[in-house]
Write a protein that holds these residues in place. Structure first.
Motif, PDB file in Angstrom:
ATOM      1  N   PRO A  47       0.824  -1.212   0.000  1.00  0.00           N
ATOM      2  CA  PRO A  47       0.000   0.000   0.000  1.00  0.00           C
ATOM      3  C   PRO A  47       0.861   1.265   0.000  1.00  0.00           C
ATOM      4  CG  PRO A  47      -0.059  -1.086   2.146  1.00  0.00           C
ATOM      5  CD  PRO A  47       0.709  -1.991   1.234  1.00  0.00           C
ATOM      6  N   GLY A  48       0.341   2.306  -0.605  1.00  0.00           N
ATOM      7  CA  GLY A  48       1.058   3.588  -0.622  1.00  0.00           C
ATOM      8  C   GLY A  48       2.002   3.680  -1.793  1.00  0.00           C
ATOM      9  N   ASP A  49       2.858   4.722  -1.741  1.00  0.00           N
ATOM     10  CA  ASP A  49       3.808   4.936  -2.837  1.00  0.00           C
ATOM     11  C   ASP A  49       4.926   3.913  -2.760  1.00  0.00           C
ATOM     12  OD1 ASP A  49       2.478   7.001  -3.944  1.00  0.00           O
ATOM     13  OD2 ASP A  49       3.697   8.587  -3.009  1.00  0.00           O
ATOM     14  N   LYS A 109       5.789  -0.199   2.437  1.00  0.00           N
ATOM     15  CA  LYS A 109       4.863  -0.874   3.363  1.00  0.00           C
ATOM     16  C   LYS A 109       4.441  -2.161   2.677  1.00  0.00           C
ATOM     17  CE  LYS A 109       2.697   3.309   5.253  1.00  0.00           C
ATOM     18  NZ  LYS A 109       2.883   4.307   4.164  1.00  0.00           N
ATOM     19  N   MET A 110       4.105  -3.178   3.434  1.00  0.00           N
ATOM     20  CA  MET A 110       3.709  -4.418   2.766  1.00  0.00           C
ATOM     21  C   MET A 110       2.575  -5.154   3.461  1.00  0.00           C
ATOM     22  SD  MET A 110       7.416  -6.053   3.432  1.00  0.00           S
ATOM     23  CE  MET A 110       7.303  -7.819   3.709  1.00  0.00           C
ATOM     24  N   TYR A 166       6.521  -6.932  -7.570  1.00  0.00           N
ATOM     25  CA  TYR A 166       6.040  -5.634  -8.056  1.00  0.00           C
ATOM     26  C   TYR A 166       7.182  -4.668  -8.343  1.00  0.00           C
ATOM     27  CZ  TYR A 166       3.334  -1.335  -8.390  1.00  0.00           C
ATOM     28  OH  TYR A 166       2.782  -0.158  -8.825  1.00  0.00           O
ATOM     29  N   ALA A 167       8.314  -4.818  -7.640  1.00  0.00           N
ATOM     30  CA  ALA A 167       9.407  -3.837  -7.779  1.00  0.00           C
ATOM     31  C   ALA A 167       9.819  -3.595  -9.232  1.00  0.00           C
ATOM     32  CB  ALA A 167      10.604  -4.263  -6.927  1.00  0.00           C
ATOM     33  N   PRO A 168      10.080  -4.639 -10.025  1.00  0.00           N
ATOM     34  CA  PRO A 168      10.484  -4.372 -11.409  1.00  0.00           C
ATOM     35  C   PRO A 168       9.366  -3.737 -12.232  1.00  0.00           C
ATOM     36  CG  PRO A 168      10.300  -6.745 -11.011  1.00  0.00           C
ATOM     37  CD  PRO A 168      10.150  -6.074  -9.692  1.00  0.00           C
ATOM     38  N   VAL A 169       8.109  -4.137 -11.966  1.00  0.00           N
ATOM     39  CA  VAL A 169       6.979  -3.574 -12.717  1.00  0.00           C
ATOM     40  C   VAL A 169       6.868  -2.086 -12.436  1.00  0.00           C
ATOM     41  CG1 VAL A 169       4.491  -3.689 -13.090  1.00  0.00           C
ATOM     42  CG2 VAL A 169       5.753  -5.765 -12.512  1.00  0.00           C
ATOM     43  N   ASN A 170       6.927  -1.754 -11.137  1.00  0.00           N
ATOM     44  CA  ASN A 170       6.778  -0.351 -10.769  1.00  0.00           C
ATOM     45  C   ASN A 170       7.922   0.488 -11.337  1.00  0.00           C
ATOM     46  OD1 ASN A 170       5.389   1.730  -9.011  1.00  0.00           O
ATOM     47  ND2 ASN A 170       7.484   1.841  -8.242  1.00  0.00           N
ATOM     48  N   SER A 171       9.161  -0.004 -11.188  1.00  0.00           N
ATOM     49  CA  SER A 171      10.306   0.749 -11.710  1.00  0.00           C
ATOM     50  C   SER A 171      10.172   0.969 -13.209  1.00  0.00           C
ATOM     51  CB  SER A 171      11.613  -0.011 -11.449  1.00  0.00           C
ATOM     52  OG  SER A 171      11.934   0.025 -10.085  1.00  0.00           O
ATOM     53  N   ALA A 172       9.842  -0.108 -13.902  1.00  0.00           N
ATOM     54  CA  ALA A 172       9.753  -0.007 -15.362  1.00  0.00           C
ATOM     55  C   ALA A 172       8.637   0.951 -15.769  1.00  0.00           C
ATOM     56  CB  ALA A 172       9.520  -1.395 -15.956  1.00  0.00           C
ATOM     57  N   LEU A 173       7.502   0.903 -15.050  1.00  0.00           N
ATOM     58  CA  LEU A 173       6.379   1.777 -15.390  1.00  0.00           C
ATOM     59  C   LEU A 173       6.680   3.236 -15.077  1.00  0.00           C
ATOM     60  CD1 LEU A 173       3.126  -0.109 -14.363  1.00  0.00           C
ATOM     61  CD2 LEU A 173       3.616   0.929 -16.587  1.00  0.00           C
TER      62      LEU A 173
END
Lengths: 466, 204
Positions: A400-402, A421-422, A433-440
């Motif tokens: 949740p969150g940024d 947060k997790m 999610y880390a690679p998805v978020n970074s790439a996006l």
């Protein structure tokens, strides 16, 4: 190339202080004979010449940061065991499987006695009466080298009853894993060692130092962390902290892979060496392959949010990497040049974590799979714009969150610092999610291009040939 | 014969004896079973349960969690091609396509002669030497289509049997703790005192 050894593929030496890789130059570095000829078991002898609590204090004052990923100081961790509760155990985490990472494997294959000596020093200092050395199942050579080293060390009186003729007695038991990434999480490692499915335990207790193996106080240390101890005992905390910085002393092993000229495992100076040094200096990777441009890099194993050239001047100092939106993790840098298909590259990591989810926490079990499926669809040219929002929505239900990410001058975005947060017990879900978020965040236009031009362009392979 | 042979049963008991609780030997014993039969048989799981004090369902519950344990026969050589990021960046997808073509099976399949099973693997911890693969957990680095072909040809011709044992053999060297040197494992509840060396004095 100077400083590369045919018998240690992947490792590149160089003219820097060596704490844990000093014997790698010898082809027979894994033998007891070579070990004894190069100060082997002298750190143990030095330790046993002092009271256990003094040895513990020495390790505390050297601030030996854990090299497994979290960077928690080993001496402090040892001190978290409750007073007067025995037996206490040592579990060595040699289940190295974080994408991009391999240093523990080299340390086990090339210098198993150094690890054994480190285990003994830890057991002595923290009053741990049995040690379990958990080696990743797929690492056959490491298992063979450590088994042979243990057999020799037992026969020579370095392990077992009355070590070196003293009242210090400890068994080291070699234990095999069987293929499960999540077992690298320390409570999952303990579950696995108890003969169960390797699923992380609910927290609290946060540290197995309080309640661990068989419910007893248990120290879980990474292979590289323990490999530092013989040198530290021989040379002292002052010499150790003279290398690196005050908050990140000593050295650390880093594997750099992907699109660089000289991919390899390097022992670098903690806190001082920067990513720019590592990627571009001749003594390290010597720049991006074929004179290409750097597009992005993963700074600390597959779980870490990505950096770009804006973060190249950050040194290997945990808090700085954290403030910049990522982490140093397990010492693994994966480099992507301008030819990289970013969504496809992110998919290779997300697929990994989705596959490795143990299934205990719903956000990870379901969320990881959703992320993989949606991302696959987008990479295959069958996605929609709504899929990109859906990726973020799924990610937000795991964390949740940024979500932490790096700053980027060109895009005009500032960093969201680590950690996140997790909604899960361990880091596998967030890591999906880390690679998805970074790439996006950093390369959204590449995702949009795949959607807008759906099926009209061939989907390129992750790593184009040049 | 899929329960442990006499020799393996003896080795199993030796392994169990190293742990404070027998159940901790579960995974090592599953490896031993896989080494004996090439995969983990139902009878072996029943036997392991008897040895460590667990039901066969519990043994299967643990075993089925871990990637390395197979419950039906696989090829003599398990070829695992890594597909995680570092290898993917260096062309592992193309290598996998090539391997499928060379072996004539899809990923996950076994050749009709029972020699090879081809699998997609996750990070194998050899990322700087990408793309990499393992055959029965023995590495091959910076694999090209040509080196893949000669690897398969060598394996088929039996030229690598010394280096690469049959599927199931995890380590060719095993730990043995000599009876006169080992401290021995005891159940945790039988220990309440601090170890002898925590007495504030140097051990040497």
């Amino acid at each position: 190339m100077s400083g590369t050894y045919a018998h240690a593929p992947g490792f590149i030496a160089g003219d820097r202080p060596k704490i844990v890789t000093s014997r790698f130059e010898y082809e027979d570095s894994y033998t007891l004979r070579r070990f004894l000829a190069t100060d082997g078991y002298q750190g143990l002898r030095a330790a046993l010449g002092r009271a256990a609590n003094e040895v513990h204090d020495e390790v505390k004052s050297a601030t030996v940061l854990g090299r497994g990923g979290a960077g928690f100081p080993a001496g402090t961790k040892w001190g978290l065991t409750p007073q007067g509760v025995y037996p206490r155990y040592l579990v060595v985490n040699g289940d190295e499987s974080e994408p991009g990472t391999y240093k523990d494997r080299l340390l086990m294959e090339r210098d198993p006695h150094q690890l054994i000596e480190g285990c003994l020093i830890a057991c002595y200092a923290a009053g741990l009466s049995q040690c379990f050395l958990y080696i990743r199942g797929e690492m056959a050579l490491a298992q063979e080298r450590v088994a042979a080293a243990l057999n020799d060390a037992y026969a020579a009186g370095y392990v077992g009853k009355n070590i070196l003729g003293s009242n210090f007695s400890v068994d080291i038991v070699l234990h095999w894993g069987a293929g499960a990434y999540v077992v690298g999480e320390e409570t999952a490692l303990i579950e696995s060692l108890e003969g169960n499915r390797g699923m992380p335990r609910l927290k609290p207790p946060y540290f197995p130092a309080a309640i661990g193996l068989y419910g007893q106080p248990t120290i879980v240390n990474n292979v590289e962390t323990l490999a530092n101890l013989p040198w530290l005992m021989l040379n002292g905390a002052e010499a150790y902290t003279a290398i690196g910085t005050k908050t990140s002393p000593g050295t650390r092993m880093v594997a750099v892979s992907g699109h660089v000229k000289r991919p390899g495992v390097y022992e670098i100076i903690n806190g001082i060496t920067t990513f720019r040094d590592l990627l571009y200096k001749e003594e390290f990777c010597g720049g991006i392959r074929n004179g290409n441009q750097l597009k992005a890099f993963v700074p600390g194993g597959g779980s870490a949010p990505w950096f770009t050239e804006d973060q190249l001047d950050i040194p290997f100092e945990g808090p700085q990497a954290g403030a910049a939106g990522s982490m140093l993790g397990s010492g693994a840098v994966m480099v992507m040049d301008e030819t990289t298909d970013i969504p496809a590259a992110a998919l290779t990591l997300t697929r990994f974590y989705a596959h490795e989810s143990c299934g205990k926490c719903t956000p990870c079990r379901e969320g990881g799979t959703w992320l993989e499926r949606i991302l696959s669809r987008v990479v295959d040219g069958k996605g929609t714009m709504a899929d990109l929002d859906q990726l973020i929505e799924v990610g937000t239900s795991i964390c949740p969150g940024d979500f932490p990410h790096a700053s980027n001058a060109k895009l005009g975005i500032s960093a969201v610092p680590f950690p996140y947060k997790m909604n899960t017990i361990c880091f596998v879900g967030p890591s999906a999610y880390a690679p998805v978020n970074s790439a996006l965040v950093l390369f959204r236009e590449e995702f949009e291009a795949k959607i807008v031009k759906r099926n009209t362009i061939p989907v390129t392979a992750v790593g184009a040939a040049s | 014969m899929s329960r442990f042979t006499e020799d393996n049963a003896r080795l199993a008991k030796e392994i169990i004896g190293r742990y404070p609780r027998p159940r901790s030997a579960m995974i090592p014993l599953l490896h031993l079973a896989q080494q004996q039969s090439g995969y983990v048989t139902n009878d072996a799981m029943v036997h392991i349960g008897e040895l460590v004090g667990a039901t066969s369902a519990e043994v299967y519950g643990t075993a089925s969690f871990y990637e390395m344990f197979k419950f039906e026969p696989v090829g003599k050589y398990l070829v695992n091609i890594c597909g995680t990021m570092s290898c993917a960046l260096m062309g592992s997808e193309e290598l996998m396509h090539h391997a499928e073509h060379k072996l004539g099976v899809k990923v996950g399949g076994t050749t009709s002669d029972g020699m090879f099973t081809l699998e997609h693997a996750e990070c194998q911890a050899a990322c700087t030497e990408a793309p990499c693969l393992q055959v029965n957990y023995r590495y091959r680095f910076r694999v090209t289509p040509e080196s893949f072909d000669s690897l398969i040809d060598d394996l088929s011709a039996g030229r690598l049997t010394a280096e690469i044992p049959d599927h199931g053999t995890v380590a060719k060297v095993l730990q043995h703790i000599p009876a006169d040197r080992g401290v021995g494992a005891v159940p945790p509840e039988s220990v309440t005192e601090a170890p002898e060396w925590l007495n504030g004095k140097a051990a040497l």
